[in-house]
Write an enzyme that holds these catalytic residues in place. Structure first.
Site, PDB file in Angstrom:
ATOM      1  N   ASP A  65      27.157  34.944  49.119  1.00 38.06           N
ATOM      2  CA  ASP A  65      28.127  36.005  49.416  1.00 38.06           C
ATOM      3  C   ASP A  65      28.662  36.476  48.068  1.00 38.06           C
ATOM      4  O   ASP A  65      29.420  35.768  47.411  1.00 38.06           O
ATOM      5  CB  ASP A  65      29.249  35.424  50.290  1.00 38.06           C
ATOM      6  N   LYS A 129      32.156  44.681  42.204  1.00 42.45           N
ATOM      7  CA  LYS A 129      31.429  45.115  43.410  1.00 42.45           C
ATOM      8  C   LYS A 129      31.819  46.543  43.802  1.00 42.45           C
ATOM      9  O   LYS A 129      31.017  47.282  44.374  1.00 42.45           O
ATOM     10  CB  LYS A 129      31.751  44.141  44.543  1.00 42.45           C
ATOM     11  N   GLU A 229      26.958  41.970  55.606  1.00 36.57           N
ATOM     12  CA  GLU A 229      27.965  40.907  55.726  1.00 36.57           C
ATOM     13  C   GLU A 229      28.364  40.633  57.181  1.00 36.57           C
ATOM     14  O   GLU A 229      28.418  39.471  57.591  1.00 36.57           O
ATOM     15  CB  GLU A 229      29.196  41.251  54.875  1.00 36.57           C
ATOM     16  N   ASP A 253      37.029  42.070  58.920  1.00 38.14           N
ATOM     17  CA  ASP A 253      36.959  41.414  57.607  1.00 38.14           C
ATOM     18  C   ASP A 253      38.109  41.900  56.720  1.00 38.14           C
ATOM     19  O   ASP A 253      38.070  43.008  56.187  1.00 38.14           O
ATOM     20  CB  ASP A 253      35.589  41.750  56.980  1.00 38.14           C
TER      21      ASP A 253
END
Ligand code: AMP
Length: 661
Positions: A65, A129, A229, A253
């Protein structure tokens, strides 16, 4: 000169007769085929059978991850068959996604780098990211968010980050994090690690997926699969692992700095993303800021004082985060800041963060609306991200959906655990399952009139292969420009250009005769390869689509939304463009025919034809689809009789003196 490519729908099928006599016989011919086949992919020495998902290797494949705030690595234990996050001797599984460069060029990743965030902000890179696969233009509206130097060249090229004298791409920076994870895994497992499955958000576009894959390669990892994800989080709970399983899942999330809600549909191991929504600047950090601001007010600290006193700012923020975590399991928090007592109770904290939680619920509503679902139709809600530990978050989501949550696993680890489950399937250890992901947006090419011709529709399973034949629009056209687009709108100008290349050297032929086959191949990681081949001459050209710049997450969502709101307009525009394209083609061939055979026609035939041509031009000018179609038919009716007569005469001429058996 490269002319626009021309799709063969309703194109004039032009016969070569004697000295390339042009005859007008109109057909509606759509030559296309779509083939979905099982592929056998070879990657170095490892072979994956995509049909079975099995991979011939003994090596452990890890699941990674690669997060905005933290990253971690997981594997499936061979004895218990359970996924576990790898834990260093310090007991920690999370590696902060932070990279620090000292003046000598030494690189530190993880907790040690995080310690330097305040001291050396210009040399400590976080949240990389957010920059993956993006240009400065894409991120300029949030440039203040980054304390380090993001190069402002205001172009479409990928962003670079300047540290001292050196420039780094987000891909390189991510590769440092991945390298650290790889070393950790090798140290813990005591074996070399070279293969991985890496997760990305469901809304990541091709550029961002490609960037992630490249980062893996730079870190010395063979990235066997890029997985969404939310798909991974569902897998960690075993959702989607049973044959004949059909479920609709919401994956909520809420991390440190981002919030994503994804609605997925699982059908026999296929995960389809129905919708995504969220806020790329909403998370636990905002809760910390809300609490810090509350204390600042209580302590009568002015904004100016806070600006001057960096250490106080830092202390407030760190204590606020500590309080938030403490309140996840306790009712009151007390501490000391700069010699002054501060405290907060759970109800007070809930009041402060309620507006933030409400924003996530609005996103959930939007995601459900985009997926065309009611909340009662959601079978399972999976909780991901450290901030879902906040009791108010859990309660609010449980109340909103009216269902129990999947929240038993560690929300920081659940995505990596799912990536490990996927890795295990690829390793051939779970023979029942073949996991497929789907394309987030449609992929296609530009055809005449700027229309989008979709080859691989949105939500198609990957890997995928599709092909279609096209032809030229002009006589003697020697090249074609193939422009590849991603998006849902009918006109390419409303979609996003991914790549462009030219197929040159097509031998001179009348319009409509060359057969150019355009093929799209998306591999198991979602990377697109486009090739074009002229079938008569065999010339070909291909390109791997590595887009120059990415879309912001909001843009991806907007593109999907736009396609819904503009569906009616788009259909009308497409019909008009198609009618005009056909009409212009008709005018072109009629003009050529008149130029060549005028003497063979009666005066009246010429005049009626010229009149019909004029009517057609007027209809095109005023852009009236029905009038264009009627005028095209009228011109066709006028010209067909003499075109056939001329063809018959030419045939007779050609056959003179020859016996017909
Ligand atoms: P992630 O980005 O998923 O790693 O989540 C990080 C966020 O989770 C940060 O804002 C943390 O402060 C928050 N977090 C971690 N542990 C807890 C906890 N026990 N209670 C509330 N928030 C937490």
């Amino acid at each position: 000169m490269f002319l626009q490519i021309y799709k063969t729908f309703s194109a004039a099928a032009i016969e070569l007769f004697n000295a390339c006599l042009l005859l007008i016989v109109y057909h509606v011919c759509l030559i296309n085929y779509l083939c979905n086949s099982n592929l056998y992919l070879s990657m170095g020495k490892v072979a994956i059978n995509i049909a079975t998902g099995s991979l011939q290797t003994e090596e452990t494949i890890v699941g990674i991850d690669l997060g905005t705030t933290n990253s971690l690595i997981a594997i499936v234990r061979q004895d218990s068959r359970q996924p576990i996050a790898l834990r260093e001797t310090d007991g920690l599984t999370l590696v902060p996604s932070i990279v620090h460069f000292d003046k000598e060029g030494n690189i530190t990743v993880g907790s040690a780098a995080r310690e330097l965030l305040v001291q050396e902000p210009e040399r400590t890179i976080y949240s990389v990211k957010r920059l993956m696969g993006k240009s400065y233009k894409d991120v300029s509206s949030h440039a203040d968010f980054f304390a380090y130097k993001v190069i402002d060249d205001n172009t479409d090229t990928l962003v670079k980050i300047q540290v001292g004298e050196k420039f780094y791409s987000p891909i390189e920076l991510s590769s440092f994090i991945l390298k650290e994870l790889k070393h950790r895994a090798e140290h813990i497992l005591k074996m070399p690690i070279s293969k991985a499955v890496i997760t990305v958000p469901a809304y990541f576009n091709d550029a961002q997926r490609q960037a992630t894959r490249d980062a893996g390669r730079l870190a010395g990892l063979d990235v066997l699969r890029i997985v969404n994800e939310p798909t991974a989080a569902s897998l960690a709970y075993g959702l989607g692992l049973k044959a004949n399983e059909e479920k609709t899942i919401a994956v909520y999330d809420l991390g440190g700095g981002t919030f994503d809600i994804s609605v997925l549909k699982i059908t026999n191991g296929i995960f389809e993303v129905l919708s995504t929504n969220g806020d790329t600047y909403l998370g636990g950090d905002d809760m910390d800021r809300a609490l810090a601001a509350h204390w600042q007010l209580q302590m009568n600290i002015s904004d100016d004082e806070l600006k001057q006193n960096k250490s106080l700012t830092q202390q407030l923020r760190v204590t606020a985060e500590e309080a938030k975590k403490h309140l996840s399991n306790n009712d009151i928090f007390e501490a000391d800041i700069n010699g002054r007592k501060v405290s907060i109770t759970k109800p007070e904290f809930n009041k402060l963060v309620q507006p933030l939680v409400d924003r996530t619920i609005t996103s959930c509503k939007n995601a459900l609306r985009d997926a065309g679902l009611k909340k009662e139709q959601i079978d399972a809600i999976v909780m991901v991200g450290g901030s879902t530990r906040v009791p108010l978050v859990k309660e609010s989501i449980r109340d909103f959906f009216g269902k129990e949550l999947f929240d038993q696993l560690n929300p920081d680890e659940v995505v990596a655990l799912g990536a490990a489950v996927q890795a295990d399937i690829l390793a051939g250890n779970n023979t029942e399952m073949l996991l497929l992901d789907v394309t987030p947006l449609s992929l296609g090419i530009e055809t005449m009139g700027g229309l989008m011709d979709v080859l691989i529709p949105r939500n198609s399973k990957i890997p995928n292969k599709a092909g279609r034949q096209y032809t030229t629009q002009k006589d003697g056209q020697s090249g074609m420009r193939i422009s590849v687009y991603q998006g849902e709108r009918d006109l390419v100008q409303d979609n996003r250009k991914l790549a462009e290349f030219s197929l040159a050297g097509i031998p001179g032929m009348p319009a409509g005769l060359p057969k150019v086959e355009v093929s799209f191949l998306i591999d198991a990681d979602g990377i697109l390869k486009v090739s074009a081949k002229e079938l008569r001459s065999g010339i070909q050209q291909s390109i791997e689509v590595k887009p120059q710049y990415g879309l912001t997450d909001e843009e991806v969502e907007k593109m999907l939304l736009d396609s819904l709101t503009h569906a009616k307009d788009d259909m009308q525009t497409r019909a008009l463009v198609e009618a005009i394209t056909e009409a212009e083609q008709m005018l072109d061939v009629t003009e050529k025919f008149l130029a060549k055979h005028r003497e063979e026609l009666a005066e009246e035939e010429v005049n009626t034809t010229l009149g019909s041509m004029q009517m057609l031009r007027e209809a095109i000018y005023i852009k009236d689809k029905d009038r264009v179609q009627h005028a095209t038919e009228a011109l066709n009716d006028v010209s067909r009789p003499y075109a056939e007569r001329v063809m018959d005469a030419a045939l007779k001429d050609a056959m003179k003196g020859k016996k017909v058996i």
